[in-house]
Design an enzyme around this catalytic site. Structure first.
Site, short mmCIF file in Angstrom:
data_model
loop_
_atom_site.label_atom_id
_atom_site.label_comp_id
_atom_site.label_asym_id
_atom_site.label_seq_id
_atom_site.Cartn_x
_atom_site.Cartn_y
_atom_site.Cartn_z
N ASP A 3 -7.93 -5.22 0.18
CA ASP A 3 -8.53 -5.78 -1.04
C ASP A 3 -8.20 -7.25 -1.24
O ASP A 3 -8.92 -7.95 -1.95
CB ASP A 3 -8.09 -4.97 -2.26
CG ASP A 3 -8.74 -3.61 -2.21
OD1 ASP A 3 -9.90 -3.55 -1.83
OD2 ASP A 3 -8.07 -2.62 -2.52
N HIS A 30 0.85 -1.19 0.00
CA HIS A 30 0.00 0.00 0.00
C HIS A 30 0.88 1.23 0.00
O HIS A 30 1.94 1.23 0.64
CB HIS A 30 -0.91 0.01 1.24
CG HIS A 30 -2.05 0.96 1.11
ND1 HIS A 30 -1.93 2.29 1.39
CD2 HIS A 30 -3.32 0.77 0.69
CE1 HIS A 30 -3.09 2.88 1.16
NE2 HIS A 30 -3.95 1.98 0.73
N1 ACO Z 1 4.19 -7.24 -5.03
C1 ACO Z 1 5.53 -7.32 -5.12
N2 ACO Z 1 6.37 -6.30 -4.89
C2 ACO Z 1 5.82 -5.12 -4.56
C3 ACO Z 1 4.43 -4.96 -4.44
C4 ACO Z 1 3.61 -6.08 -4.68
N3 ACO Z 1 2.28 -5.99 -4.58
N4 ACO Z 1 4.16 -3.68 -4.09
C5 ACO Z 1 5.34 -3.06 -3.99
N5 ACO Z 1 6.35 -3.94 -4.28
C6 ACO Z 1 7.79 -3.69 -4.20
C7 ACO Z 1 8.27 -2.88 -5.38
O1 ACO Z 1 8.66 -3.71 -6.45
C8 ACO Z 1 9.40 -2.12 -4.76
O2 ACO Z 1 10.48 -3.00 -4.63
P1 ACO Z 1 12.00 -2.45 -4.82
O3 ACO Z 1 12.25 -1.54 -3.66
O4 ACO Z 1 12.85 -3.69 -4.83
O5 ACO Z 1 12.03 -1.73 -6.15
C9 ACO Z 1 8.92 -1.82 -3.34
O6 ACO Z 1 7.99 -2.88 -3.04
C10 ACO Z 1 8.21 -0.48 -3.20
O7 ACO Z 1 7.21 -0.40 -4.21
P2 ACO Z 1 6.54 0.95 -4.73
O8 ACO Z 1 5.98 0.71 -6.09
O9 ACO Z 1 7.49 2.09 -4.54
O10 ACO Z 1 5.38 1.14 -3.69
P3 ACO Z 1 4.17 2.13 -3.83
O11 ACO Z 1 3.90 2.60 -2.45
O12 ACO Z 1 4.40 3.14 -4.88
O13 ACO Z 1 3.02 1.15 -4.35
C11 ACO Z 1 1.01 -0.02 -4.58
C12 ACO Z 1 1.83 0.92 -3.71
C13 ACO Z 1 0.72 0.62 -5.95
C14 ACO Z 1 -0.32 -0.29 -3.87
C15 ACO Z 1 1.80 -1.35 -4.76
O14 ACO Z 1 2.09 -1.94 -3.51
C16 ACO Z 1 1.07 -2.36 -5.66
O15 ACO Z 1 1.19 -2.28 -6.89
N6 ACO Z 1 0.32 -3.31 -5.04
C17 ACO Z 1 -0.47 -4.24 -5.81
C18 ACO Z 1 -1.78 -3.62 -6.20
C19 ACO Z 1 -2.71 -3.43 -5.04
O16 ACO Z 1 -2.94 -4.35 -4.25
N7 ACO Z 1 -3.29 -2.23 -4.95
C20 ACO Z 1 -4.29 -1.92 -3.91
C21 ACO Z 1 -3.91 -0.78 -3.09
S1 ACO Z 1 -5.08 -0.61 -1.82
C22 ACO Z 1 -6.35 0.32 -2.46
O17 ACO Z 1 -6.33 0.91 -3.49
C23 ACO Z 1 -7.54 0.34 -1.59
#
Ligand code: ACO
Length: 436
Positions: free
Chosen positions: A371, A313
């Protein structure tokens, strides 16, 4: 006391920004009632520069008194009330009243509000014909974007955004009619007849009735399942200045009517990084297919081939408090429906176990988000995955309206207009086509 302290800090604290050419500016530091201090950048233009913060990691776009999140501590409050308490003791319409008006209603206020919402559950009969224009296989979110936006073509009597009475009636109409439209989108997609709302039911019972009943059979709501959906709606009702809420505010800042603004919010919610996550999470479980493939799939995530949907998140870097409530609800529903041994649900539980114990996820603070569990609960309730984001939109509508109302009610609000860091071509002269 808290206010006095905030006032004192605001009057006396400044941040100084110095440019590499020696020019500097003093910027006030503002304090909220909770949360980190904020540097007020509004006068920065005096230096002829502005800030660059494309995904708003470091930018507060407004002041708000509706929802507070502390992502590191895993806290979520609506109007100061912890989400766990509301999910345990309240119901969705009471929470809606709270978000909209700022206080929990008295018994009389609650009864009056409930009656008013019920009074608006039907949509203009002409709207049913709108649906015929969509392909049967249209994604229900596409239908929602169109039909909710089209409400503005039906309720001309409440479109003066500067009139508080118009805003109130629009809020009630949206809260009451969005579930009806959502259920109609589902019925149209599946080929069943629309079910008119039945006001003897509670808000959530009525929504389930419109979704699942047919004219051929009596419908008796199951209280455990109603409570589960009620919780999903409460947990998703508002969440600060997320992508869809910011979209609603930005659209509304131009003076657009609330139905158009909520439609814009629905469009923003649709994406898999936001409201589409529970659908994406369920699709992912189906793609994995079997518990024996979990390890291999998780390895693919760690190799960055794809992301684990329903995990991580932007704000919560600790367990999302909504996920904790939803997890409990998930177990209750699976037990009520005797689905604990269902293959898909077993797979989800195994994925949760593996991810919560794997250093890749622990180091990056990637917990299952709300979710992940809501997708499982919605599937168990019999809601098809293409309706998951629609359910989220039903829940979030009250948050969007409350945030829109707060913005319009603020006499100082202006049209939102971000700046940009231009990196395109510098000035060049037009070359006729024959010389290119
Ligand atoms: N699976 C695997 N790796 C992940 C995930 C994931 N779901 N989410 C983040 N990471 C990793 C990234 O690859 C990154 O790794 P790195 O440091 O080695 O490059 C690190 O964690 C940080 O990721 P960011 O993209 O910077 O995190 P951000 O805070 O921007 O992303 C987000 C948040 C978009 C929700 C992300 O976690 C994601 O894509 N999750 C999957 C989709 C999801 O479940 N969305 C629902 C959000 S809740 C809502 O809307 C109510």
């Amino acid at each position: 006391m808290e206010n006095e302290r905030s006032e004192f800090r605001e009057k006396n604290r400044i941040a100084t920004l110095t440019m590499d050419d020696g020019r500097s500016i003093e910027l006030p530091i503002l304090s909220g009632t909770l949360g980190p201090d904020v540097i007020d950048m509004r006068t920065l233009g005096k230096l002829g520069v502005f800030t660059y913060d494309p995904a708003f990691f470091s930018t507060a776009s407004c002041t708000s008194a509706i929802t507070f999140i502390d992502g590191d501590a895993g806290l979520l409050y609506y109007r100061g009330y912890p989400i766990e308490q509301l999910a345990e003791h309240s119901d969705f319409l009471e929470v809606s009243y709270l978000l909209l008006n700022g206080e929990l209603p008295s018994a009389a206020e609650k009864a009056a509000f409930t009656a008013k919402v019920k009074n608006h559950t039907m949509v203009h009969d002409q709207m049913a014909r709108f649906f015929q224009g969509f392909r049967r296989d249209a994604h229900p979110m596409a239908v929602m974007v169109g039909v909710v936006g089209a409400l503005s073509a039906f309720y001309h009597d409440s479109l003066d955004i500067n009139n508080p009475e118009h805003r109130d009636i629009s809020a009630l109409r949206l809260l009451a009619k969005v579930p009806t439209i959502a259920a109609m989108a589902h019925k149209y997609h599946t080929g069943f007849p629309f079910m008119y709302p039945k006001n003897k039911f509670s808000y959530v019972e009525n929504f389930m009735y419109m979704m699942f009943a047919t004219p051929a059979e009596d419908y008796v709501p199951n209280p455990v399942l109603v409570r589960a959906l009620e919780r999903i709606l409460i947990l998703h009702a508002d969440h600060e200045q997320n992508a869809s809420t910011s979209t609603v505010r930005l659209a509304g800042s131009s003076g657009a009517n609330p139905f158009a603004c909520i439609s814009a919010g629905i469009a923003a919610l649709w994406g898999p990084a936001h409201g589409g996550a529970n659908e994406a999470a369920l699709n992912m479980l189906e793609e994995i297919g079997d518990v024996s493939r979990v390890k291999e799939y998780v390895q693919g995530v760690k190799d960055k081939k794809y992301r684990l949907m329903g995990f991580g998140h932007r704000v919560y870097k600790n367990m999302d408090p909504r996920a904790s409530v939803m997890r409990q609800t998930c177990y209750e529903v699976l037990s009520e429906l005797k689905l604990e041994n269902n293959k898909l649900f077993e797979l989800a539980m195994e994925l949760e176990r593996v991810a919560l114990s794997d250093p890749y996820f622990i180091e990056r603070k990637l917990y299952p988000n709300v979710d992940f569990y809501s997708g499982i609960v919605l599937r168990a309730l019999g809601i098809p995955s293409n309706m998951f984001t629609v359910i989220f939109a039903v829940a979030r509508t009250i948050g969007w309206i409350s945030q829109w109302n707060e913005m319009i009610g603020d006499a100082e609000h202006k049209i939102g207009r971000p700046r940009q860091l231009y990196r395109g071509a510098v000035k060049r002269d037009y070359v006729p086509v024959g010389r290119r």
